[in-house]
Design an enzyme around this catalytic site. Structure first.
Site, PDB file in Angstrom:
ATOM      1  N   ASP A 153       0.885  -1.162   0.000  1.00  0.00           N
ATOM      2  CA  ASP A 153       0.000   0.000   0.000  1.00  0.00           C
ATOM      3  C   ASP A 153       0.922   1.209   0.000  1.00  0.00           C
ATOM      4  O   ASP A 153       1.354   1.673   1.053  1.00  0.00           O
ATOM      5  CB  ASP A 153      -0.895  -0.023   1.238  1.00  0.00           C
ATOM      6  CG  ASP A 153      -1.824   1.174   1.299  1.00  0.00           C
ATOM      7  OD1 ASP A 153      -2.174   1.716   0.241  1.00  0.00           O
ATOM      8  OD2 ASP A 153      -2.197   1.569   2.420  1.00  0.00           O
ATOM      9  N   GLU A 195      -1.450  -1.668  -4.622  1.00  0.00           N
ATOM     10  CA  GLU A 195      -2.713  -0.946  -4.763  1.00  0.00           C
ATOM     11  C   GLU A 195      -2.514   0.225  -5.717  1.00  0.00           C
ATOM     12  O   GLU A 195      -1.531   0.953  -5.636  1.00  0.00           O
ATOM     13  CB  GLU A 195      -3.193  -0.436  -3.401  1.00  0.00           C
ATOM     14  CG  GLU A 195      -4.553   0.224  -3.470  1.00  0.00           C
ATOM     15  CD  GLU A 195      -5.139   0.561  -2.119  1.00  0.00           C
ATOM     16  OE1 GLU A 195      -6.226   1.161  -2.107  1.00  0.00           O
ATOM     17  OE2 GLU A 195      -4.526   0.238  -1.090  1.00  0.00           O
ATOM     18  N   ASP A 204      -2.383   0.769   7.518  1.00  0.00           N
ATOM     19  CA  ASP A 204      -1.503   0.707   6.349  1.00  0.00           C
ATOM     20  C   ASP A 204      -1.119  -0.745   6.064  1.00  0.00           C
ATOM     21  O   ASP A 204      -1.147  -1.201   4.923  1.00  0.00           O
ATOM     22  CB  ASP A 204      -0.252   1.553   6.580  1.00  0.00           C
ATOM     23  CG  ASP A 204      -0.596   2.993   6.910  1.00  0.00           C
ATOM     24  OD1 ASP A 204      -1.159   3.671   6.038  1.00  0.00           O
ATOM     25  OD2 ASP A 204      -0.325   3.428   8.041  1.00  0.00           O
TER      26      ASP A 204
END
Length: 166
Positions: free
Chosen positions: A7, A66, A140
């Site tokens: 991420d 992502e 996160d």
């Protein structure tokens, strides 16, 4: 087979690792703490080094990242910096000769919860359920694990489709 989910970000980019046997097993997760670095180039260098260290320690066979969601509410410069962080993660994986797959936030939520408009709490419940977890140290890291799980489900689906094509 080990999947690394990322991420990307410039403050606390998350990572999540799962091992694939018959089904996914949780290995590790966390974030790279970049908060105290002021220079963009130094942040990107630190991000690259952090991801490179994770790759060296765990030797993932594939990386899932992502995609960047471009918010109209955010300052355009924040969006551009986030895109640079994502690019750094892509280059790091490429330099380690690891295949990369990219997934949108909406697809990740849809894949894990059944709804692309799902909230963080539902996503957290599903990640905990799939991996039999009780606690993850940050959102996160949770997002990164969700990316890795999405990659697992897409990978598994691709394998199943190949079986039926024969």
């Amino acid at each position: 087979m080990i999947f690394l989910g990322l991420d990307p970000g410039l403050i606390r980019p998350g990572f999540g690792l799962i091992k694939i046997k018959d089904y996914p097993y949780y290995i590790d997760s966390g974030y790279i703490n970049i908060i105290k670095i002021n220079s963009l180039s130094k942040k990107l260098k630190f991000l690259y080094s952090g991801i490179s260290e994770i790759i060296s320690n765990y030797c993932p066979s594939e990386v899932a990242i992502e995609e960047t969601f471009i918010s109209k509410k955010k300052n355009i410069f924040k969006n551009l910096k986030l895109i640079q962080a994502r690019g750094t993660a892509l280059v790091c994986a490429a330099n380690h000769n690891i295949p990369v797959s990219e997934y949108s936030s909406r697809l990740i939520k849809q894949c894990l919860t059944g709804s692309g408009a799902s909230n963080k709490i539902n996503l957290k419940k599903m990640v905990y359920s799939y991996l039999n977890l009780r606690y993850i140290n940050s959102y996160d890291a949770l997002d990164a694990i969700a990316v890795a799980l999405t990659h697992y489900f897409k990978y598994k689906n691709k394998l199943n489709n190949k079986k039926y094509e024969k």
